[in-house]
Motif scaffolding. Structure first.
Motif, PDB file in Angstrom:
ATOM      1  N   ASP A 111      21.142  70.986  95.777  1.00  0.00           N
ATOM      2  CA  ASP A 111      21.130  71.235  94.338  1.00  0.00           C
ATOM      3  C   ASP A 111      20.149  70.309  93.626  1.00  0.00           C
ATOM      4  OD1 ASP A 111      23.059  73.077  94.777  1.00  0.00           O
ATOM      5  OD2 ASP A 111      24.730  71.808  94.150  1.00  0.00           O
ATOM      6  N   GLN A 113      17.489  68.939  94.858  1.00  0.00           N
ATOM      7  CA  GLN A 113      16.122  69.391  95.112  1.00  0.00           C
ATOM      8  C   GLN A 113      15.746  70.498  94.136  1.00  0.00           C
ATOM      9  OE1 GLN A 113      14.888  70.136  99.269  1.00  0.00           O
ATOM     10  NE2 GLN A 113      16.877  69.311  99.805  1.00  0.00           N
ATOM     11  N   GLN A 114      16.678  71.424  93.940  1.00  0.00           N
ATOM     12  CA  GLN A 114      16.424  72.536  93.022  1.00  0.00           C
ATOM     13  C   GLN A 114      16.168  72.006  91.597  1.00  0.00           C
ATOM     14  OE1 GLN A 114      16.329  75.566  94.431  1.00  0.00           O
ATOM     15  NE2 GLN A 114      15.500  76.347  92.502  1.00  0.00           N
ATOM     16  N   THR A 115      17.005  71.050  91.193  1.00  0.00           N
ATOM     17  CA  THR A 115      16.833  70.461  89.859  1.00  0.00           C
ATOM     18  C   THR A 115      15.454  69.828  89.727  1.00  0.00           C
ATOM     19  OG1 THR A 115      19.198  70.046  89.684  1.00  0.00           O
ATOM     20  CG2 THR A 115      17.786  68.764  88.253  1.00  0.00           C
ATOM     21  N   GLN A 252      14.464  76.504  99.875  1.00  0.00           N
ATOM     22  CA  GLN A 252      13.502  76.127  98.850  1.00  0.00           C
ATOM     23  C   GLN A 252      13.390  74.615  98.822  1.00  0.00           C
ATOM     24  OE1 GLN A 252      14.414  77.946  95.091  1.00  0.00           O
ATOM     25  NE2 GLN A 252      13.688  79.906  95.795  1.00  0.00           N
ATOM     26  N   TRP A 324       6.302  76.147  95.126  1.00  0.00           N
ATOM     27  CA  TRP A 324       7.635  76.727  95.036  1.00  0.00           C
ATOM     28  C   TRP A 324       7.606  78.246  95.134  1.00  0.00           C
ATOM     29  CZ3 TRP A 324      10.583  77.228  89.791  1.00  0.00           C
ATOM     30  CH2 TRP A 324      11.885  77.707  90.028  1.00  0.00           C
ATOM     31  N   THR A 368      19.260  74.503  86.337  1.00  0.00           N
ATOM     32  CA  THR A 368      19.771  74.690  87.699  1.00  0.00           C
ATOM     33  C   THR A 368      21.271  74.972  87.679  1.00  0.00           C
ATOM     34  OG1 THR A 368      18.153  73.054  88.379  1.00  0.00           O
ATOM     35  CG2 THR A 368      19.788  73.690  90.000  1.00  0.00           C
ATOM     36  N   SER A 371      22.139  78.537  86.817  1.00  0.00           N
ATOM     37  CA  SER A 371      21.518  79.641  87.555  1.00  0.00           C
ATOM     38  C   SER A 371      22.564  80.437  88.316  1.00  0.00           C
ATOM     39  CB  SER A 371      20.459  79.093  88.512  1.00  0.00           C
ATOM     40  OG  SER A 371      21.101  78.350  89.523  1.00  0.00           O
ATOM     41  N   GLN A 374      23.956  78.877  91.495  1.00  0.00           N
ATOM     42  CA  GLN A 374      24.765  77.669  91.445  1.00  0.00           C
ATOM     43  C   GLN A 374      26.126  77.893  90.786  1.00  0.00           C
ATOM     44  OE1 GLN A 374      21.877  76.878  92.346  1.00  0.00           O
ATOM     45  NE2 GLN A 374      22.004  74.863  93.247  1.00  0.00           N
TER      46      GLN A 374
END
Lengths: 430, 402
Positions: A111, A113-115, A252, A324, A368, A371, A374
């Motif tokens: 999570d 990393q996504q942020t 990702q 990305w 994030t 989304s 999440q």
């Protein structure tokens, strides 16, 4: 931030030169910072709020108020606001507690990393807004500048196969920076040459970038990919893809663009505070008439400030597509709103490098956490949450721009004693 | 008396030979070059547009050499584009051109111009009182959503219009409070209003209508059938049966003009926008005038939005205004803060949208590429006119009493 900046920021709102009243509107009836509650006490409080501690307090209070109002909306539509905010927070990877437990560590790192992937373009988009702001302009065109940067990086990243990896990445990034700078520079040039207001020109340029981009990748469009039935670009080749961040995992993975974004903050700080260019930009932003009188070319600074703003936003587009997304479809273009969130980030961060860092982290987390991937639809439907975060952004912009409101609420909460025996005319009517 | 009149007459004649007038003539000639190739003329002789183009370019150059740089450049651009477009049009079938350039184009122009005109009139009121209203876009969007929401609930389009006006007025009241009372930067507040409207309408749209979207059987604003006007040649089919809102906006533009320029109320409003301190001195409440002006601008913009959702389209989509509020703002500047000037600007943008829409069916040009046309045109119009367009003196500046 440095000490010399503090004095300049008695009034951290955008300088008044940025409104259609034309440059140099600092005339007699400009606000003087007198607070409600009357008398010198209010005055002093207002000054204190816009000072050092206030530089943090007002944004924090604005964010708090915005989340509060957002919570009321959540409550009114039959959901539990605390539950919803908690669920959103859990999805951001920012909950330190989850790193101590073996089971949740892996998903929390995913999570986070996504942020941070979202954080990267937000920082760059916010610098695009902040830089222009410091020159007295309101750059709403970050979105368009981001998009043209993305298209340019994509074009270079798809073609020129066979270049060495670092060179290919560099070339794609330079193309994106140039494209963004041109897009911003058009608005800057128009402002400098004929006085066209940058808010309107940048918005028009945004839509031209959106529809122009959809044209490029639509069915039969000049840059459409190999599959003739899908309106999507080709994929960026391996040599132009950004390296992964050490230790990143998952589908990702985090790319090193996040380091570029943080470095860009340092570059932003240095250009603005340690160079002649930055001095000119700030002087024009502070008072264009005085700057002109002092021999600083105002028009040239308008152009340069918007071009540099565009360059940062364009770099953001490059980071997104090289690290990305790797490809773009026509329906990604219109829903993209990185540049717009950048406005809220810059305002919340008070156009300062450190402020932008934290504000971008907040908005990236919000994005994030809300989304579809999440957020559990049982707790709070993600399609509502996306709009909720737009609402919260709007409220933050609204509240952060109105320091007097915070002073108002503060004043209502705790009466302070008047400083002098005479209550002079209060700054506000009623 | 008569001497003054003669002098004025002489002045008028002299103005015709000024570089500026010649430059404007060049622009007209450039447009004429294109028009010649279109129905109903459909000249199929290449010399005609080329001759008109050369004349336009010559006039432009002449004006340019005599320091009318901007008008001259415009004439040169018009000459080049007009001639090129004419030659392109001459290479096409007359029948396919008739599909684009017909009375339907007039109807489309009016349909696209109407929401803009509502918002532009609102913008004029707000800015004439000294408050920049960047939030027109959001107020339109709120009008679009709450218009259809109220029309569904109240089962009648009149309820929809009232709902739209209430929503737009409320949003404008927030704008007014922050920019007048709290003296926040008006452009920042306007931007916040736009985001707020986007978030609130999106949230409620998803919350109330889920995936199905707005009901298709919503009560729509009717077309007004005027029997006498049906017989007017050429335009009869359009103006004989037009949406009520088109008539309404025409009336409102005239009423707005009368209020602003022919009544004491309008004088007060303009004085607040030009010199608030002076207005305050003579006993006009700057705050009250600004509040009323901003709130009515929100209501007007919301009516424009409602026309989109329950008049023109018949449904609501997230962010369905797609920048129209900003185009309206550009029309305000284009029209020099005057209702009729702004209406002309709206017609220009309406025309480009209508043309883009109709060309999609007929010509093999990308729909997306054509969609950029109104925005490009707005940019060009701003560049061409903003230098000559002077905003109210106190616009954008909060007023501090005392």
């Amino acid at each position: 931030m440095s000490t010399d900046e503090g004095s300049e920021h008695e009034r951290p709102d955008p300088p008044e030169g940025g409104v259609p009243g034309g440059p140099g509107t600092n005339r007699s009836d400009a606000p003087t910072g007198g607070g409600p509650g009357g008398g010198g006490g209010g005055e002093r409080l207002a000054r204190w709020f816009s000072g050092r501690i206030g530089g943090f307090l007002v944004p924090a209070a604005a964010a708090f108020l915005a989340f509060l109002v957002g919570g009321v909306v959540v409550l009114a539509t039959g959901h539990n606001p605390l539950g919803a905010y908690k669920a959103i927070f859990e999805g951001t990877g920012l909950n330190v507690a989850s790193y101590f437990s073996e089971d949740s560590r892996q998903s929390a790192w995913g999570d986070l990393q996504q942020t941070l992937i979202v954080f990267t373009p937000l920082v760059l988009g916010a610098i695009a807004v902040a830089f222009a702001f410091r020159c007295g302009m309101f750059n709403i065109g970050g979105q368009g500048q981001y998009l043209v940067g993305l298209f340019a990086a994509l074009y270079v990243g798809v073609n020129f196969d066979g270049l060495a990896a670092p060179l290919h990445i560099l070339l794609a990034s330079v193309a994106a920076v140039a494209a963004g700078a041109i897009w911003g520079g058009i608005a800057g040039f128009l402002k400098a040459a004929v006085g066209a207001h940058e808010v309107i020109t940048t918005i028009m340029l945004n839509w031209i970038a959106v529809f122009g981009g959809q044209y490029l990748f639509e069915l039969g469009g000049p840059l459409q990919g190999a599959n003739p039935s899908v309106p999507r670009s080709e994929t960026v080749v391996e040599s132009a893809q950004l390296p992964e961040f050490p230790g990143s995992t998952g589908l990702q993975p985090l790319h090193i663009g996040v380091l570029v974004a943080v470095s860009a903050l340092a570059v932003y700080y240095v250009i603005l505070n340690r160079t002649t260019l930055g001095y000119g930009v700030r002087a024009v932003g502070f008072n264009p008439e005085a700057a002109r009188y002092g021999g600083i070319p105002v028009g040239r600074n308008y152009f340069l400030a918007l071009a540099i703003s565009g360059a940062f936003a364009g770099l953001g587009g490059a980071m997104d597509v090289l690290g990305w997304k790797f490809t773009v479809a026509t329906n990604d273009i219109q829903v993209s709103d990185v540049g717009f969130i950048g406005i809220a980030v810059a305002l919340l961060g008070r156009n300062k490098a450190v402020g932008i860092f934290f504000a971008a982290l907040l908005f990236a987390a919000l994005r994030t956490g809300t989304s579809t991937r999440q957020l559990d639809a049982e707790t709070f439907p993600p399609e509502l949450a996306g709009n909720l975060s737009t609402m919260i952004q709007a409220l933050i912009i609204l509240f952060v721009g109105a320091e007097l409101l915070i002073v108002y609420i503060w004043g209502a909460r705790r009466r302070f004693r008047p400083a002098g025996p005479v209550r002079i005319q209060p700054g506000l009517k009623q | 008396m008569s001497a003054v009149a003669t002098e004025r007459q002489d002045g008028r004649l002299a103005r015709l030979t000024e570089p500026r007038s010649i430059g404007i003539l060049g622009i007209v000639l450039g447009l004429l070059a294109f028009w010649l190739a279109l129905p109903p003329w459909t000249v199929r002789f290449e010399g005609a547009p080329i001759a008109a183009g050369i004349a336009a370019a010559a006039a432009g150059l002449w004006a340019f050499m005599r320091d009318e740089r901007r008008i001259g450049t415009f004439a040169l651009v018009a000459a080049a584009l007009g001639t090129a477009a004419a030659i392109w049009a001459q290479g096409r079938e007359v029948s396919s051109l008739e599909g684009v350039v017909s009375v339907g184009l007039v109807a489309a122009t009016l349909r696209y111009a109407t929401p803009l005109a509502f918002a532009a009139l609102g913008g004029i009121f707000s800015e004439r009182a000294g408050v920049v209203n960047i939030g027109l876009e959001g107020m339109m969007l709120a009008g679009a959503f709450f218009g259809i929401f109220a029309a569904v609930k109240g089962e009648h389009w009149t309820v929809g219009l009232l709902g739209a006006m209430a929503a737009g007025g409320l949003l404008a009241a927030i704008h007014a409070f922050f920019s007048i009372h709290l003296r926040a930067d008006q452009i920042v507040v306007g931007t916040a209003i736009n985001f707020l409207a986007l978030g609130v309408t999106g949230y409620l749209f998803r919350y109330i209508y889920k995936e199905e979207g707005t009901p298709s059987d919503v009560s729509r604003i009717p077309e007004l059938s005027v029997p006498g006007l049906r017989d007017v040649p050429f335009l009869g089919d359009v103006i004989g049966e037009m949406s009520l809102m088109i008539w309404l906006v025409i009336i409102l533009l005239i009423v707005g003009y009368l209020i602003l320029f022919k009544t004491p109320t309008g004088l007060r409003l303009r004085s607040v926008g030009e010199h608030p301190k002076a207005a305050d001195t003579v006993g006009i409440s700057v705050f009250a005038v600004r509040y009323i002006a901003v709130i009515s601008s929100g209501m007007l913009a919301a009516l424009g939005g409602a026309y989109l959702s329950i008049g023109f389209v018949g449904s609501f989509n997230e962010n369905m205004t797609v920048g129209r509020g900003f185009i309206a703002l550009a029309a305000v500047i284009f029209g020099k803060w005057h209702p009729f000037g702004a209406a002309a600007g709206c017609l220009l943008f309406g025309f480009s949208s209508g043309l883009a829409q109709r060309l999609q069916g007929e010509a093999d040009i990308s729909a997306n590429l054509l969609s950029t046309l109104p925005y490009v045109l707005t940019l060009i119009a701003l560049v061409g006119l903003i230098g000559r367009s002077r905003p109210p003196a106190a616009v954008g500046r909060p007023y501090v009493k005392g």
